[in-house]
Design a protein around this motif. Structure first.
Motif, PDB file in Angstrom:
ATOM      1  N   ILE A 332     -75.493  55.135 -22.568  1.00 53.55           N
ATOM      2  CA  ILE A 332     -76.919  55.027 -22.240  1.00 53.55           C
ATOM      3  C   ILE A 332     -77.394  56.368 -21.703  1.00 53.55           C
ATOM      4  CG2 ILE A 332     -78.639  53.847 -20.837  1.00 53.55           C
ATOM      5  CD1 ILE A 332     -76.581  51.537 -20.601  1.00 53.55           C
ATOM      6  N   LYS A 333     -78.454  56.873 -22.293  1.00 52.27           N
ATOM      7  CA  LYS A 333     -79.042  58.124 -21.813  1.00 52.27           C
ATOM      8  C   LYS A 333     -80.483  57.865 -21.409  1.00 52.27           C
ATOM      9  CE  LYS A 333     -80.201  62.904 -23.017  1.00 52.27           C
ATOM     10  NZ  LYS A 333     -79.876  63.395 -21.676  1.00 52.27           N
ATOM     11  N   ASP A 334     -80.804  58.248 -20.184  1.00 53.76           N
ATOM     12  CA  ASP A 334     -82.187  58.163 -19.716  1.00 53.76           C
ATOM     13  C   ASP A 334     -82.518  59.426 -18.932  1.00 53.76           C
ATOM     14  OD1 ASP A 334     -80.922  57.857 -17.274  1.00 53.76           O
ATOM     15  OD2 ASP A 334     -81.231  55.696 -17.200  1.00 53.76           O
ATOM     16  N   CYS A 335     -83.644  59.407 -18.242  1.00 53.92           N
ATOM     17  CA  CYS A 335     -84.085  60.601 -17.516  1.00 53.92           C
ATOM     18  C   CYS A 335     -83.150  60.954 -16.364  1.00 53.92           C
ATOM     19  CB  CYS A 335     -85.506  60.401 -16.978  1.00 53.92           C
ATOM     20  SG  CYS A 335     -86.716  59.999 -18.263  1.00 53.92           S
ATOM     21  N   ASN A 336     -82.364  59.976 -15.895  1.00 54.26           N
ATOM     22  CA  ASN A 336     -81.499  60.208 -14.738  1.00 54.26           C
ATOM     23  C   ASN A 336     -80.104  60.673 -15.114  1.00 54.26           C
ATOM     24  OD1 ASN A 336     -83.539  59.303 -12.956  1.00 54.26           O
ATOM     25  ND2 ASN A 336     -83.009  57.178 -13.427  1.00 54.26           N
ATOM     26  N   GLY A 337     -79.732  60.577 -16.379  1.00 54.54           N
ATOM     27  CA  GLY A 337     -78.398  61.016 -16.768  1.00 54.54           C
ATOM     28  C   GLY A 337     -77.806  60.126 -17.843  1.00 54.54           C
ATOM     29  N   ILE A 338     -76.473  60.055 -17.864  1.00 51.25           N
ATOM     30  CA  ILE A 338     -75.752  59.331 -18.915  1.00 51.25           C
ATOM     31  C   ILE A 338     -74.786  58.349 -18.263  1.00 51.25           C
ATOM     32  CG2 ILE A 338     -74.123  59.561 -20.828  1.00 51.25           C
ATOM     33  CD1 ILE A 338     -75.335  62.295 -21.383  1.00 51.25           C
ATOM     34  N   THR A 339     -74.734  57.127 -18.814  1.00 54.67           N
ATOM     35  CA  THR A 339     -73.828  56.091 -18.317  1.00 54.67           C
ATOM     36  C   THR A 339     -72.965  55.606 -19.473  1.00 54.67           C
ATOM     37  OG1 THR A 339     -75.594  55.402 -16.809  1.00 54.67           O
ATOM     38  CG2 THR A 339     -73.698  53.943 -17.018  1.00 54.67           C
ATOM     39  N   TYR A 340     -71.682  55.356 -19.181  1.00 55.02           N
ATOM     40  CA  TYR A 340     -70.732  54.927 -20.203  1.00 55.02           C
ATOM     41  C   TYR A 340     -70.258  53.503 -19.927  1.00 55.02           C
ATOM     42  CZ  TYR A 340     -70.432  60.009 -20.714  1.00 55.02           C
ATOM     43  OH  TYR A 340     -70.727  61.331 -20.864  1.00 55.02           O
ATOM     44  N   TYR A 341     -70.085  52.742 -20.993  1.00 51.27           N
ATOM     45  CA  TYR A 341     -69.518  51.393 -20.906  1.00 51.27           C
ATOM     46  C   TYR A 341     -68.492  51.248 -22.021  1.00 51.27           C
ATOM     47  CZ  TYR A 341     -73.390  50.172 -17.812  1.00 51.27           C
ATOM     48  OH  TYR A 341     -74.277  50.140 -16.774  1.00 51.27           O
ATOM     49  N   GLY A 342     -67.414  50.544 -21.710  1.00 48.27           N
ATOM     50  CA  GLY A 342     -66.391  50.312 -22.722  1.00 48.27           C
ATOM     51  C   GLY A 342     -65.485  51.510 -22.876  1.00 48.27           C
ATOM     52  N   GLY A 343     -65.004  51.712 -24.099  1.00 51.89           N
ATOM     53  CA  GLY A 343     -64.088  52.817 -24.356  1.00 51.89           C
ATOM     54  C   GLY A 343     -62.727  52.589 -23.735  1.00 51.89           C
ATOM     55  N   LYS A 344     -62.331  51.318 -23.624  1.00 51.66           N
ATOM     56  CA  LYS A 344     -61.054  51.017 -22.981  1.00 51.66           C
ATOM     57  C   LYS A 344     -59.865  51.273 -23.899  1.00 51.66           C
ATOM     58  CE  LYS A 344     -63.094  47.414 -20.055  1.00 51.66           C
ATOM     59  NZ  LYS A 344     -63.023  45.983 -19.671  1.00 51.66           N
ATOM     60  N   ARG A 345     -60.123  51.284 -25.197  1.00 53.11           N
ATOM     61  CA  ARG A 345     -59.030  51.484 -26.154  1.00 53.11           C
ATOM     62  C   ARG A 345     -59.220  52.784 -26.904  1.00 53.11           C
ATOM     63  NH1 ARG A 345     -60.221  46.064 -26.191  1.00 53.11           N
ATOM     64  NH2 ARG A 345     -58.460  44.648 -25.863  1.00 53.11           N
ATOM     65  N   ASP A 346     -58.143  53.320 -27.365  1.00 48.73           N
ATOM     66  CA  ASP A 346     -58.212  54.559 -28.117  1.00 48.73           C
ATOM     67  C   ASP A 346     -58.691  54.282 -29.529  1.00 48.73           C
ATOM     68  OD1 ASP A 346     -58.055  57.203 -28.432  1.00 48.73           O
ATOM     69  OD2 ASP A 346     -55.878  57.369 -28.183  1.00 48.73           O
ATOM     70  N   GLN A 347     -59.399  55.245 -30.081  1.00 48.94           N
ATOM     71  CA  GLN A 347     -59.906  55.080 -31.447  1.00 48.94           C
ATOM     72  C   GLN A 347     -58.769  55.183 -32.459  1.00 48.94           C
ATOM     73  OE1 GLN A 347     -62.494  58.173 -32.749  1.00 48.94           O
ATOM     74  NE2 GLN A 347     -63.481  56.913 -34.298  1.00 48.94           N
ATOM     75  N   THR A 348     -58.877  54.391 -33.500  1.00 47.82           N
ATOM     76  CA  THR A 348     -57.885  54.453 -34.565  1.00 47.82           C
ATOM     77  C   THR A 348     -57.994  55.778 -35.299  1.00 47.82           C
ATOM     78  OG1 THR A 348     -58.123  52.064 -34.863  1.00 47.82           O
ATOM     79  CG2 THR A 348     -57.027  53.289 -36.621  1.00 47.82           C
ATOM     80  N   SER A 349     -56.875  56.456 -35.435  1.00 45.96           N
ATOM     81  CA  SER A 349     -56.908  57.760 -36.103  1.00 45.96           C
ATOM     82  C   SER A 349     -57.166  57.589 -37.590  1.00 45.96           C
ATOM     83  CB  SER A 349     -55.578  58.491 -35.886  1.00 45.96           C
ATOM     84  OG  SER A 349     -54.522  57.784 -36.473  1.00 45.96           O
TER      85      SER A 349
END
Length: 689
Positions: A332-349
């Motif tokens: 999520i990007k807004d005027c205050n910055g960037i927030t991350y959710y998820g990304g708990k698993r590594d991406q499949t190569s």
């Protein structure tokens, strides 16, 4: 009676009114002068006019003496009535108004304020007892200062204005109340009910539209993992999941391509998605009709208070960042910055190397038009960063261009490899430069290649990025919000095992049948071996393909192993770190490396973190070592914990299973306490278990 007459005689008009009352006398002087002039011309006319002038003067004098006292009386009555009206208007003012002493004691209220607070203002009452927000700490400090603040009282919202009003000389004039000379002022307070206004503002804000993009970031792999007749069904199920999820929050979904969706939701429902932590990321993975690879999504959402077009631009930046960080997450990007959710698993190569070929061709185009190429990695250069820099040097050399490697400090673990180049006649004398030497040689036409990091503050020479106009970034760490944003070519692959793996692939497409000397092939091989902990962490098909290419090029495995053996002091330091380990929450090993008498404690700390993972039940390890006035954290995990999330909270970053951070102090107890607090926070937030 005589005293009253004397008092009346003391009352005099002044100002504009006095000047107005003197006008008849001024006119009499003018008429006398005019009468003299007429008399000089005609004595008869002059005598006649003189009679009328005398009558005028007599009448004016009588009127002045008669009306002066009456006017003074009327003015006094008007002033008294005006004061009463003024007090009545202030008392009945539609806005709650109060006057306080300097300590907050209420000395006067108007009717609206009394109605607002009811019977709470009996006796000596302080405003802070009624409205705690209006305490002495926020009162204006200087004369005519004004303080604005929000106040909540009995389920209503008010905007309070506090003004400091000077009352110099008050004690001399006032018979009843006396104030100390240094406190001769009052605090005037008025409240404005903004409940309905704020409600309307919030309603308008909640109805603003949030633009979003959803990508299936492994679309090709998922489609190819099922038979052709089931591919349409698989995508229909994924479409249904996405549509149902957005429909729950009254949003709109528009499919743009096979693997791309545009969404619009209201801000009020967007908060529900945040609170839900974007459960669609996990729901889509449950779609299984025989596909060997689960589908994963990348979500980018943008919110701007200025324009809807800006919200869409924010969404594009967010989705690019989500993909660069490996996918399977919402950004999520807004005027205050960037927030991350998820990304708990590594991406499949990805098994395809099309992207590597495209990036290699672009890199070749840049190198061929530049005369000076500067290559640098991150601070405290490690073997992976050094090996990748050597690989770029070989690419430039193959294209007959001069390249320099920027390195400021050579650690003890890197020294054997560095020395092999420094004293080697096969390489130019000024192959390695420090930051000052690089800045002397660099100009706007130079090219800078950054390897093994994508954060400008982590590079060996950040100033070099501002001098050169052509910047290329090759990195395998997940991209952060403070990345190098002016790079003309950015090749960031979070699923790659190391920067050396990426450079090894690029070298195969720079020129046909490139010849890599044995020492350089060994350096690249060493970078892969160190970053994968001897091919045990984060290795994929392409990792072994890169290793095979380097072996064919002459990489000497025995030389690499001998070069990176520990001496006895380093081995003892590693044992000391491991022996200090404590297990936090029965899952997280935290160890300290203090007062270590070795040259590269951070390297030993990283090795100790890897070894702590061999302990049963340990899901993640954190080793903190003191070096050069800072505390460095090495974080490692196997597959159950995303340590990057924890390190990002501490200002660092890296991979899901190998990350790091730095503290700008050497207080080990404070650093460990901060680390534990972050672990607690991410557990409470559901980001790790």
């Amino acid at each position: 009676m005589e005293e009253k007459k004397k008092d009346r005689q003391k009352i005099r008009l002044k100002g504009q009114l006095k000047f107005y009352m003197q006008w008849p006398a001024i006119m009499a002087v003018v008429l006398v002068a005019l009468n003299i002039w007429i008399y000089a011309i005609n004595k008869g006319a002059g005598l006649l006019m003189g009679v009328f002038v005398l009558i005028y003067i007599i009448l004016s004098t009588v009127m002045y003496l008669y009306t002066n006292s009456l006017m003074v009386k009327d003015l006094i009555e008007f002033a008294a009535q005006y004061g009463i009206i003024q007090n009545t208007l202030l008392k009945e003012l539609a806005v709650p108004y109060a006057i306080l002493l300097e300590d907050g004691k209420i000395i006067w209220l108007n009717s609206q304020f009394e109605e607002l607070i009811g019977d709470r203002a009996k006796g000596d009452t302080y405003i802070s007892k009624i409205m705690p927000e209006l305490n002495r700490s926020i009162y204006p400090r200087q004369e005519n200062d004004v303080v604005h603040m929000d106040v909540f009282f009995e389920e209503r919202e008010y905007q309070a204005e506090l003004r400091r009003v000077s009352a110099r000389g008050f004690s001399e004039r006032e018979q009843v109340l006396e104030l100390p000379e240094e406190k001769e002022y009052f605090i005037a307070v008025y409240l404005q009910d903004v409940t309905n206004l704020n409600k309307a503002i919030r309603a308008n804000e909640e109805q603003r539209l949030v633009a979003g993009l959803i990508y299936i970031d492994n679309y090709d792999e998922v489609i190819n993992s099922v038979e052709e007749v089931r591919q349409s069904l698989l995508m229909a199920l994924v479409d249904r999941k996405i549509n149902q999820y957005i429909a729950k929050v009254d949003g709109i979904v528009k499919k743009m391509e096979n693997d791309k969706y545009f969404i619009v939701v209201q801000k009020q429902y967007f908060k529900q998605l945040e609170d839900d932590r974007f459960s669609i990321l996990e729901d889509v993975k449950s779609v299984n009709i025989g596909n060997g690879i689960p589908a994963t999504l990348s979500i980018g959402l943008g919110l701007s208070s200025e324009a809807y077009s800006q919200s869409y631009n924010y969404a594009r930046v967010a989705i690019d960042l989500a993909l660069a960080r490996g996918g399977d997450q919402a950004v999520i990007k807004d005027c205050n910055g960037i927030t991350y959710y998820g990304g708990k698993r590594d991406q499949t190569s990805r098994n395809t190397r099309v992207k590597a070929r495209v990036k290699a061709e672009a890199l070749r185009e840049f190198i061929t038009v530049k005369d000076k190429i500067f290559v640098m990695g991150h601070q405290l250069t490690d073997v992976d960063s050094f090996g990748a820099a050597i690989g770029i040097y070989r690419a430039a050399n193959a294209l007959e261009k001069r390249a320099y490697i920027v390195i400021n400090e050579v650690s003890a673990s890197l020294k054997p490899l560095y020395t092999a180049y420094e004293n080697n006649p096969d390489y130019p004398e000024r192959l390695f430069l420090n930051s000052a030497e690089a800045l002397e040689l660099a100009d706007e036409s130079s090219m800078v290649v950054v390897v093994d990091t994508n954060r400008p503050g982590m590079t060996e020479c950040e100033e070099l990025l501002r001098v050169a106009k052509t910047i290329v970034v090759l990195d395998h760490h997940r991209q952060s919000s403070d990345n190098i944003d002016n790079a003309l070519l950015s090749y960031i692959e979070p699923y790659a095992s190391s920067a050396c793996e990426m450079v090894s692939e690029v070298l195969q497409y720079i020129v046909d049948d490139i010849k890599i000397p044995n020492l350089e092939a060994s350096s690249l091989y060493a970078g892969i071996m160190i970053d994968t902990n001897n091919f045990m962490n984060k290795t994929g098909v392409r990792t072994f393909e890169a290793a095979a290419f380097l072996r064919r090029s002459g990489a000497d495995i025995t030389l690499v192993r001998k070069m990176f053996r520990d001496d006895m002091e380093s081995y003892r330091a590693k044992a000391q770190i491991i022996s200090s380990a404590e297990v936090y929450h029965n899952k997280y090993a935290i160890a300290r490396g203090e007062n270590l008498t070795i040259e590269s404690p951070t390297i030993i700390g990283a090795q100790a973190a890897n070894e702590l993972l061999d302990i049963n039940e340990v899901k993640a390890s954190f080793v903190l070592t003191t070096y050069n006035g800072r505390i460095y954290v090495s974080a490692r995990s196997i597959d159950e914990v995303n340590v990057q999330i924890i390190m990002e909270r501490l200002g660092g970053g890296g991979h899901m299973n190998a990350s790091g951070a730095q503290f700008d102090h050497t207080d080990m107890d404070e650093a460990v306490a901060d680390l534990k607090q972050v672990i607690d926070d991410v557990i409470e937030g559901g980001e790790i278990e």
